[in-house]
Design an enzyme around this catalytic site. Structure first.
Site, PDB file in Angstrom:
ATOM      1  N   ASP A 126      92.622 -10.207  76.451  1.00 51.71           N
ATOM      2  CA  ASP A 126      91.469  -9.721  77.189  1.00 51.71           C
ATOM      3  C   ASP A 126      90.169 -10.206  76.555  1.00 51.71           C
ATOM      4  O   ASP A 126      89.502  -9.481  75.837  1.00 51.71           O
ATOM      5  CB  ASP A 126      91.514  -8.190  77.253  1.00 51.71           C
ATOM      6  CG  ASP A 126      90.692  -7.660  78.406  1.00 51.71           C
ATOM      7  OD1 ASP A 126      90.181  -8.474  79.194  1.00 51.71           O
ATOM      8  OD2 ASP A 126      90.555  -6.435  78.507  1.00 51.71           O
ATOM      9  N   TYR A 239      95.989 -22.104  75.122  1.00 55.57           N
ATOM     10  CA  TYR A 239      97.205 -22.101  75.948  1.00 55.57           C
ATOM     11  C   TYR A 239      97.290 -23.243  76.954  1.00 55.57           C
ATOM     12  O   TYR A 239      98.201 -23.283  77.773  1.00 55.57           O
ATOM     13  CB  TYR A 239      97.422 -20.747  76.643  1.00 55.57           C
ATOM     14  CG  TYR A 239      96.203 -20.158  77.340  1.00 55.57           C
ATOM     15  CD1 TYR A 239      95.663 -20.769  78.457  1.00 55.57           C
ATOM     16  CD2 TYR A 239      95.628 -18.978  76.883  1.00 55.57           C
ATOM     17  CE1 TYR A 239      94.560 -20.228  79.101  1.00 55.57           C
ATOM     18  CE2 TYR A 239      94.520 -18.426  77.519  1.00 55.57           C
ATOM     19  CZ  TYR A 239      93.998 -19.055  78.623  1.00 55.57           C
ATOM     20  OH  TYR A 239      92.911 -18.523  79.261  1.00 55.57           O
ATOM     21  N   CYS A 447      60.821   1.542  97.971  1.00 50.68           N
ATOM     22  CA  CYS A 447      61.245   2.195  96.727  1.00 50.68           C
ATOM     23  C   CYS A 447      61.503   1.110  95.671  1.00 50.68           C
ATOM     24  O   CYS A 447      62.236   0.165  95.920  1.00 50.68           O
ATOM     25  CB  CYS A 447      62.515   3.008  96.967  1.00 50.68           C
ATOM     26  SG  CYS A 447      63.215   3.664  95.445  1.00 50.68           S
TER      27      CYS A 447
HETATM   28  S1  IVH Z   1      96.485 -19.133  81.979  1.00 47.93           S
HETATM   29  C1  IVH Z   1      95.788 -21.599  85.646  1.00 47.93           C
HETATM   30  N1  IVH Z   1      97.229 -17.603  79.963  1.00 47.93           N
HETATM   31  O1  IVH Z   1      93.243 -14.468  82.301  1.00 47.93           O
HETATM   32  C2  IVH Z   1      96.063 -20.704  84.500  1.00 47.93           C
HETATM   33  N2  IVH Z   1      95.219 -17.063  81.084  1.00 47.93           N
HETATM   34  O2  IVH Z   1      93.075 -13.580  85.058  1.00 47.93           O
HETATM   35  C3  IVH Z   1      94.870 -19.998  84.007  1.00 47.93           C
HETATM   36  N3  IVH Z   1      94.054 -15.125  80.170  1.00 47.93           N
HETATM   37  O3  IVH Z   1      90.906 -16.848  83.333  1.00 47.93           O
HETATM   38  C4  IVH Z   1      94.954 -19.160  82.854  1.00 47.93           C
HETATM   39  N4  IVH Z   1      95.490 -14.691  78.566  1.00 47.93           N
HETATM   40  O4  IVH Z   1      90.829 -16.079  80.876  1.00 47.93           O
HETATM   41  C5  IVH Z   1      96.316 -17.822  80.910  1.00 47.93           C
HETATM   42  N5  IVH Z   1      98.011 -16.370  78.152  1.00 47.93           N
HETATM   43  C6  IVH Z   1      97.088 -16.583  79.090  1.00 47.93           C
HETATM   44  C7  IVH Z   1      95.950 -15.761  79.236  1.00 47.93           C
HETATM   45  C8  IVH Z   1      95.033 -16.042  80.261  1.00 47.93           C
HETATM   46  C9  IVH Z   1      94.350 -14.332  79.144  1.00 47.93           C
HETATM   47  C10 IVH Z   1      92.870 -14.988  81.056  1.00 47.93           C
HETATM   48  C11 IVH Z   1      92.120 -16.257  81.332  1.00 47.93           C
HETATM   49  C12 IVH Z   1      92.111 -16.370  82.841  1.00 47.93           C
HETATM   50  C13 IVH Z   1      92.354 -14.961  83.266  1.00 47.93           C
HETATM   51  C14 IVH Z   1      92.951 -14.886  84.643  1.00 47.93           C
END
Ligand code: IVH
Length: 699
Positions: A126, A239, A447
């Protein structure tokens, strides 16, 4: 020339000593910040660092940007430059329960025609996503996600993050099997300990605190002074590994291994599994263990392992079909409701906000929560002084789930009932609740709270995207009378801005540039930005597609307006009323003179399902809800949330519940997914065999 030779030898010696010190420091940094397994004490590490700093101070000509001493540097900036991403930074679709997750897995199997699929399970960290660009094996740029297409260059701040390597040795590149130019994507986050420490310090200085580690991360990486970023101890997990915007390892699991081999931090809690059952085990294990982690997670991400299969599955809108996020349930805490205050929004709506005794819920200190409206307060039966259960989840603003009255939290004897004020708390004008409406509103068109809200809405990212025009600036602009409506934004000069607090040449120019850029945004954004009541982002889009110009929209009658997708009598009234006001027509005229985009492309939607209203219920096997909704709307149909006599079809998927019962009760036609596809006039070709996959993976 013996003297010179001697000097040269000495120089060479010093360079050697510096190089060797840097190597040793990088090695210990790697052990400490990437592997979390230091081999020397902090004191010894500091000694090495001091030796290097001293040598570099004596020989500044030998300092290189990738030296471990050079993480913090440069003067405070005045803003951030926008840069496009090599390929869009996508988000993920979410699931919230086992059924939805299994439906996703079934879809992956059906679309691919495979009987078995490998997945990688990862923690959903997060924080915020961040792209790192390496050129010639050196960190060249760090870019925030931004809107996914264009982000902000935050390189100087990213350099201060100790788990981000400033350079990659040839040896590591070789081990990882990558060439010196590449891109890494991952998550930047603030560990809980750093978050707590930072907030405690801020509190003791009388500064406002951050609501959660994610906000703190975003605030920190956008600090203008990287010295401050450096103090705040962010961390980075990678990642994705890209070359020219594309993944090049043939499996995601190999990408993660390559990243680790190259010296990047990869989250160790990951697992390659060969079935959704195993993925489900992983999800459950981490739900129980998540509190033991030193940082926050909000779920688990499941990704298809084979790159070729990822490519075959492709994307829908902004998210890949080959990955899914499983989000953990909202976390809750119990605290005392100390007071209820009233906030005035841009539509004049009065929102009661709960003031809570601070409570720590899932890594965040919650101090207030929305109570939405008077009906909600009555539904909850909540009074000032009550014990309440507060829930928060992901992005959602904390809310009050219920009043608590048990032996640990007995209802206090002295409770105070909340009464909606009869005067606007900002301007003192009478407050009105229209027949049949839930909300109370301030009816004063002038306002200050409304004006401020309107300007903030207009400038926000999803509307005209004028970065930098936030609370602080808008407060000054409205208080000084420089901006009395949204058109005034386009008359602002650099001189006007320089007269405001905290503005210098460069920052003023940035805002002017941002305002300039917004002129190019499409018609639907301008329509949305006008802040017409009941016209949200979607309606604005439909209006722009239907009329193709602000001119025609302005002239449209209530009847014509109702021909637009999803526009009923109430919305049509509201739009017509807006344009019947001469002040608003003048406003549009000024926006036109300011050079905003007031024309667009008319788009004909399909007519196959024109006039038909659908309700979706249960889990569909081949589409997400959003996909099905879009298909129906593209064919001219309408999708609503609840079943009534006006509903034409209820599309029932697996485990459909009360909506299905309601449909039966009212005698509404219930159809399955295939029937829906027939109505849409499409059939899915989803019976492809394994052969194709084999060929793909050998490519
Ligand atoms: S992959 C196309 N892997 O979650 C793939 N995202 O809700 C894109 N995030 O924008 C992301 N942990 O900021 C991926 N292990 C993880 C992740 C992750 C956190 C976040 C990331 C993304 C968001 C999407």
């Amino acid at each position: 020339m013996p003297v010179l030779d001697k000097d040269k030898d000495k120089d060479r010696d010093i360079k050697k000593r510096i190089d060797s010190l840097r190597e040793r420091i990088r090695h210990h940094e790697y052990l400490y910040f990437i592997l979390d397994q230091p081999e020397i004490s902090d004191l010894d590490f500091d000694k090495l660092m001091k030796q290097l700093k001293d040598l570099e101070a004596e020989h500044p000509e030998l300092i290189t940007p990738d030296s471990p001493t050079q993480r913090v540097g440069g003067k405070p900036r005045e803003g951030f430059v926008k840069v496009p991403h090599s390929s869009p930074m996508l988000s993920l679709d979410n699931t919230y329960n086992e059924e939805e997750l299994r439906a996703w897995d079934r879809r992956v199997h059906e679309l691919s025609g495979l009987s078995q699929v490998d997945y990688v399970c990862e923690l959903k960290l997060d924080g915020m996503s961040l792209a790192l660009i390496y050129e010639d094996a050196k960190l060249a740029r760090g870019i925030t996600r931004g809107d996914g297409t264009i982000g902000e260059d935050v390189t100087l701040n990213v350099r201060t993050v100790r788990s981000v390597p400033l350079s990659i040795s040839p040896d590591r590149l070789k081990k990882a099997g990558i060439s010196p130019d590449f891109e890494v994507r991952g998550e930047l986050l603030m560990p809980l300990a750093a978050f707590k420490k930072m907030n405690e310090e801020r509190e003791s200085k009388g500064l406002s605190t951050f609501a959660n580690p994610r906000n703190a991360t975003a605030g920190t990486v956008r600090q203008l002074e990287s010295r401050i970023t450096a103090e705040r101890r962010l961390d980075y997990f990678s990642y994705m590994l890209l070359k020219n915007g594309r993944t090049f390892c043939d499996r995601h699991s190999k990408t993660l291994d390559a990243l680790a081999a190259a010296g990047f931090k990869v989250n160790p809690h990951r697992k390659l599994v060969d079935s959704i059952d195993e993925a489900w085990d992983f999800i459950q294990q981490w739900e129980a263990k998540r509190d033991s982690l030193p940082y926050e997670i909000d779920g688990i991400v499941i990704k298809v392992d084979h790159t070729a299969l990822q490519e075959e599955l492709g994307f829908t809108g902004k998210a890949p079909r080959w990955a899914i996020a499983y989000k953990y349930a909202a976390r809750a805490g119990i605290t005392k409701l100390e007071d209820i205050r009233v906030q005035v929004g841009r539509t004049g709506k009065l929102t009661p906000v709960a003031m809570l005794a601070p409570v720590f819920i899932g890594g965040t200190t919650v101090r207030n929560a929305t109570l939405h409206n008077m009906d909600e307060i009555e539904r909850l039966g909540v009074k000032i002084g009550d014990w309440v259960q507060v829930e928060r989840g992901g992005d959602v603003i904390p809310k009050i789930a219920k009043v608590i009255d048990d032996k640990d939290h007995p209802r206090p004897p002295e409770l105070r009932e909340f009464v909606m004020p009869d005067k606007c708390p900002v301007c003192g004008t009478k407050v009105v609740r229209t027949e049949g409406e839930v909300d109370y509103r301030c009816v004063n068109a002038n306002c200050p709270a409304k004006l401020m809200g309107t300007i903030l809405h207009f400038a926000s990212r999803g509307v005209m995207n004028i970065d930098g025009m936030g609370d602080a600036l808008v407060t000054q602009l409205t208080e000084k009378g420089l901006v009395k409506n949204v058109a005034d934004i386009y008359s602002l000069s650099k001189k006007d801005l320089l007269g405001l607090e905290r503005f210098a040449e460069k920052s003023a120019q940035n805002i002017i540039d941002e305002i300039d850029n917004s002129r190019k945004l499409p018609l639907e954004r301008v329509i949305y930005g006008l802040g017409i009541r009941m016209v949200g982002e979607r309606t604005a889009q439909f209006l722009a597609e239907h009329f193709g110009s602000m001119d025609d929209l302005e002239k449209a009658s209530v009847e014509e307006l109702q021909n637009v997708n999803e526009v009923g009598p109430r919305i049509a009234e509201s739009i017509a009323e807006f344009f019947s006001n001469p002040a608003n027509r003048k406003l549009v005229e000024r926006l036109r003179e300011a050079g905003l985009t007031l024309t667009g492309q008319k788009k004909q939607r399909g007519t196959k399902l024109a006039g038909k209203t659908f309700v979706l219920t249960g889990t569909l096997a081949h589409f997400t809800r959003d996909e099905a909704k879009k298909l129906i709307e593209d064919a001219g149909g309408k999708v609503t949330g609840s079943v009534s006599k006006k509903t034409d079809y209820v599309v029932a998927g697996a485990d459909a519940g009360s909506k299905l019962d309601k449909a039966k009760e009212l005698g509404v036609a219930v159809i399955d997914e295939e029937e829906m596809e027939r109505l849409l006039g499409r059939g899915l070709n989803r019976h492809r065999g394994n052969r194709e996959w084999v060929e793909l993976s050998q490519r």
